[in-house]
Design a protein around this motif. Structure first.
Motif, PDB file in Angstrom:
ATOM      1  N   LYS A 383       0.830  -1.205   0.000  1.00 61.97           N
ATOM      2  CA  LYS A 383       0.000   0.000   0.000  1.00 61.97           C
ATOM      3  C   LYS A 383       0.865   1.255   0.000  1.00 61.97           C
ATOM      4  O   LYS A 383       1.944   1.282   0.581  1.00 61.97           O
ATOM      5  N   HIS A 384       0.347   2.291  -0.668  1.00 62.98           N
ATOM      6  CA  HIS A 384       1.038   3.575  -0.739  1.00 62.98           C
ATOM      7  C   HIS A 384       0.013   4.654  -1.076  1.00 62.98           C
ATOM      8  O   HIS A 384      -1.045   4.357  -1.660  1.00 62.98           O
ATOM      9  N   ASN A 398      -4.542   5.423   0.953  1.00 61.26           N
ATOM     10  CA  ASN A 398      -3.438   4.480   1.113  1.00 61.26           C
ATOM     11  C   ASN A 398      -3.900   3.125   0.583  1.00 61.26           C
ATOM     12  O   ASN A 398      -4.544   2.351   1.297  1.00 61.26           O
ATOM     13  N   VAL A 399      -3.615   2.846  -0.671  1.00 63.66           N
ATOM     14  CA  VAL A 399      -4.097   1.626  -1.323  1.00 63.66           C
ATOM     15  C   VAL A 399      -2.968   0.949  -2.081  1.00 63.66           C
ATOM     16  O   VAL A 399      -1.940   1.555  -2.397  1.00 63.66           O
ATOM     17  N   SER A 400      -3.180  -0.326  -2.377  1.00 64.32           N
ATOM     18  CA  SER A 400      -2.220  -1.075  -3.188  1.00 64.32           C
ATOM     19  C   SER A 400      -2.549  -0.897  -4.661  1.00 64.32           C
ATOM     20  O   SER A 400      -3.616  -0.391  -5.028  1.00 64.32           O
ATOM     21  N   THR A 401      -1.627  -1.345  -5.520  1.00 61.91           N
ATOM     22  CA  THR A 401      -1.877  -1.300  -6.962  1.00 61.91           C
ATOM     23  C   THR A 401      -3.085  -2.156  -7.320  1.00 61.91           C
ATOM     24  O   THR A 401      -3.895  -1.785  -8.180  1.00 61.91           O
ATOM     25  N   SER A 406      -8.835  -2.624  -9.045  1.00 60.75           N
ATOM     26  CA  SER A 406     -10.223  -2.968  -8.732  1.00 60.75           C
ATOM     27  C   SER A 406     -11.097  -1.718  -8.714  1.00 60.75           C
ATOM     28  O   SER A 406     -12.244  -1.732  -9.188  1.00 60.75           O
ATOM     29  N   HIS A 407     -10.549  -0.626  -8.194  1.00 61.28           N
ATOM     30  CA  HIS A 407     -11.291   0.636  -8.127  1.00 61.28           C
ATOM     31  C   HIS A 407     -11.712   1.112  -9.516  1.00 61.28           C
ATOM     32  O   HIS A 407     -12.862   1.512  -9.725  1.00 61.28           O
TER      33      HIS A 407
END
Length: 766
Positions: A383-384, A398-401, A406-407
């Motif tokens: 996460k970043h 703060n999410v992962s790739t 998915s978003h």
């Protein structure tokens, strides 16, 4: 004198040192002058100054919609510079500009004594407008510890030469055309358009002071980022103008009281008006320029040569179309997500998500580095802070790739194209919901199944083959040889013993009847009719083509529909009218592409328009009337594909033809139900909202108030028949589940009228 020097050795050494320093200075200066530290432009080169200039893309009314550049620069003439802009510059940067010859010796002495000897920072820099111009044009290079001295001397030489070549007014003009402003903007015209959305000649006194004030430190005084700093600096400029009698003190004080108001317009590739359209222009113009050469035999460069690209785009309509799409798509996106709830395929369908992950740029980049599948996924799960697109504003989370992928899978997208039917001139082009995050252009690149928007081709072919518009067909389902049984979306409410005429069947978009009309007309005839109307994509020779199983590009579908309001001739969408060089010399010119041969008769055209007006007045597109309150003359056709994967709407007025598509980029993600996904709900509102906005502006009266010609008495009489009729007792008695054969077989090509139909007249049975 010599005797005195001999008697005083210290004086002798002092003279030797001074003489040596002077000699060294002249040697050093000579080395700079003659190019040992880098070539200094000659007088001839300075006479032929040429710099990188931005290529401008203009709307049909001449408004700037975008630029292509390395440095954002648009040169203008001296006469376009307001007097107070020039006065603000001189009062702030070089008050003795009209007195010196490029180097202000008085200022240099002031700087030497006050800044260097007395350490007084208020003395200023001693740089003249001409010296700054030299720096603006040629920049500075890194010469180590001697860099500032060498660069200053080079600029002094250039400044002297510039003063010998150009008048003071010409130097002012060159300066304003080259000086850097904030946000990678060069030249006063580009800055004026970017920060105030107006040409330089239209700048007010206060706006001129803001831009001149920015020159001291372009980032520090950027009015977009630091408005209060910029306002205070503006006030300093105004007081300088009063100090040197360009303004009275009252005028300066009144100007200081004015608020700082920006009308910021970004001309970057990712932002601003019509980004998908501009990207298509960039690609097309680059290809065109490959075929052209300038007077020196060199190819033109879209980023450097300051070309002017004139387009057909309607600036105001484009703004309204983008607003309409954003308003509707934000609402539709909410419906879409709520309908799926916790069962959203972008979350629960691992195949869809995994495939999207493997197609991502980040995954492929890590794969090229030699990482294993496990290592790649581990990195993608880290996460970043990431900026994510949402309709209510950008959000940093703060999410992962993988979370990010998915978003973006959840978002529906859209394409919209509007053209003038008589010549195909593109009026509005919206390729997607946001170019920054969704680069794929659904106008130029996408091909999707078109659903019921294909049905007008079927009915047109039927009329052209001689079918009476008052022909009746049963709504009853029929199974065809391949086992396929088309049904209507509203089949549970349809009376299987009811027959409908063509107008009613098309306006209500009845699938069963559309296929029967296709089979009676012949698949080959329908395909040929579509070709005559400009459809170039592959069309499958199967009965389901009547329901729009063919995948078409939005541009060719729009083109085909123009034939209904252009006397049977289709117009291909075109958008570049001409390309000029920076001096207005024509480099290339483009004309509309209109089919020479009529695709169908004038009677067929008028009947089809009348039938598609019924779609709006009483059929599947009637929410244009009852929900959106549109009273314009409108014909149209809705379209929805299998499993609600695609929603379409074609809107036709006498002066505008538009096509809207809505769906998910991943074909496996459709709408949860027909209520949300049908074209009348998913695509039609974009057109409806646009028409509402256009109706509210008199600028579009020529479009919004245009009227279709009424049917002639003869055609009106031809179509004068009840919308529906029931089968009689004997037909119901002897009819059952029908099975149709391939109409391409000779024995099935000719359809006979039923006995009672032949006896008492009327349309053909099914």
């Amino acid at each position: 004198m010599l005797a005195t020097i001999k008697r005083h050795p210290k004086l002798k050494w002092a003279l030797i040192i001074i003489t040596s320093l002077i000699a060294l200075f002249f040697l050093f200066f000579g080395s700079i002058y003659f190019g040992m530290w880098g070539k200094i432009p000659t007088t001839k080169e300075l006479t032929e100054l040429k710099q990188n200039k931005a290529t401008q893309v203009l709307a049909s009314n001449g408004d700037l919609i975008g630029k292509f550049y390395i440095f954002d620069r648009q040169p203008i003439g001296f006469e376009q510079l307001p007097s107070y802009l020039i006065e603000a510059l001189i009062a702030t940067e070089d008050v003795r500009f009209y007195e010196h010859d490029g180097i202000d010796n008085r200022s240099l002495l002031r700087v030497f004594f006050k800044s260097i000897l007395l350490q007084d920072d208020s003395a200023g820099g001693g740089s003249t407008i001409t010296l700054q111009l030299a720096k603006n044009i040629y920049g500075r290079r890194d010469f180590g510890m001697f860099g500032i001295v060498i660069n200053k001397m080079q600029e002094a030489v250039i400044a002297k030469r510039l003063e010998n070549i150009y008048s003071k007014d010409e130097i002012i003009q060159l300066y304003f055309n080259t000086v850097p402003f904030s946000d990678n903007t060069y030249g006063i015209e580009s800055a004026s358009l970017k920060f105030f959305n107006k040409h330089t000649s239209d700048l007010s006194l206060e706006e001129s002071a803001v831009l001149v004030g920015m020159l001291k430190a372009s980032h520090y005084y950027n009015p977009r980022i630091f408005p209060e700093r910029s306002r205070l600096r503006r006030d300093v400029v105004l007081m300088q103008m009063a100090k040197y009698d360009y303004l009275t003190m009252d005028e300066a004080e009144n100007a200081k009281m004015q608020p700082l108001i920006l009308d910021y317009k970004s001309y970057s590739n990712n932002k601003g008006l019509a980004p998908y359209f501009r990207e298509q222009i960039r690609q097309d113009v680059s290809k065109i320029l490959d075929t052209l050469k300038n007077k020196d035999g060199q190819k033109y460069n879209i980023y450097r040569d300051g070309l002017i690209v004139h387009t057909t785009l309607n600036y105001a309509m484009q703004q309204l179309a983008e607003e309409a799409m954003t308003e509707h798509m934000s609402e539709l996106q909410q419906q879409h997500e709520i309908s799926y709830g916790d069962y959203a395929p972008w979350k629960r369908n691992k195949n869809i998500l995994n495939e999207a992950i493997k197609k991502s740029q980040r995954y492929q980049s890590l794969q090229k580095e030699g990482l294993s599948e496990t290592e790649i996924l581990t990195k993608l799960e880290q996460k970043h802070p990431t900026e994510l697109f949402e309709y209510d504003g950008m959000k940093t989370q703060n999410v992962s790739t993988i979370d990010s992928i998915s978003h973006y899978l959840k978002f529906l997208n859209s394409g919209f194209l509007a053209v003038s039917p008589d010549n195909g001139a593109v009026q509005a082009w919206v390729g997607g919901i946001d170019f920054r995050f969704f680069k794929y252009d659904h106008v130029a690149q996408s091909k999707r199944q078109v659903g019921s928007t294909f049905k007008p081709f079927v009915y047109t072919a039927a009329l052209e083959s001689g079918m009476d518009p008052c022909s009746y067909f049963s709504v009853r389902e029929v199974t065809y040889e391949d086992g396929w049984t088309p049904s209507n979306s509203s089949s549970e409410g349809d009376d299987p013993n009811m027959n409908y005429n063509l107008k009613t069947a098309l306006s209500r978009s009845m699938n069963t009847i559309a296929v029967k009309v296709l089979m009676e007309t012949g698949i080959g005839n329908v395909i040929n009719q579509a070709r005559k109307m400009g459809i170039e994509s592959d069309l499958p020779q199967v009965p389901s083509i009547a329901l729009g199983t063919a995948s078409l590009n939005l541009k060719e579908l729009t083109s085909a529909y123009t034939s209904f309001v252009n006397k049977g001739h289709y117009s291909k969408p075109y958008y570049i009218t001409r390309i000029e060089d920076g001096n207005g010399n024509l480099l290339a010119e483009f004309k509309p592409e209109i089919s020479e041969t009529k695709a169908f008769s004038e009677d067929t055209r008028k009947i089809m328009l009348n039938m598609m007006q019924a779609t709006v007045n009483e059929g599947t597109a009637s929410r244009l009337r009852y929900k959106y309150g549109l009273q314009n003359d409108i014909a149209g056709k809705t379209g929805t594909t299998q499993d609600n994967k695609d929603g379409w709407f074609v809107g036709i007025t006498p002066e505008l033809v538009s096509v809207t598509w809505v769906g998910a980029d991943d074909h496996r993600i459709g709408f949860r139900n027909t209520g949300i996904g049908q074209g009348a709900n998913s695509a039609l509102p974009v057109f409806a909202k646009l028409m509402q906005k256009m109706n509210a502006s008199s600028e579009f009266n020529n479009i919004t108030r245009a009227r279709f010609a009424p049917l002639s008495p003869e055609l009106a009489e031809l179509m004068e028949c009840p919308p529906q009729e029931r089968d009689n007792f004997f037909e119901r008695l002897f009819s059952g589940k029908e099975k149709r054969k391939d109409p391409e077989n000779e024995k099935d090509k000719k359809k006979k009228k039923g006995f009672f139909k032949r006896l008492f007249g009327g349309g053909k049975d099914n």
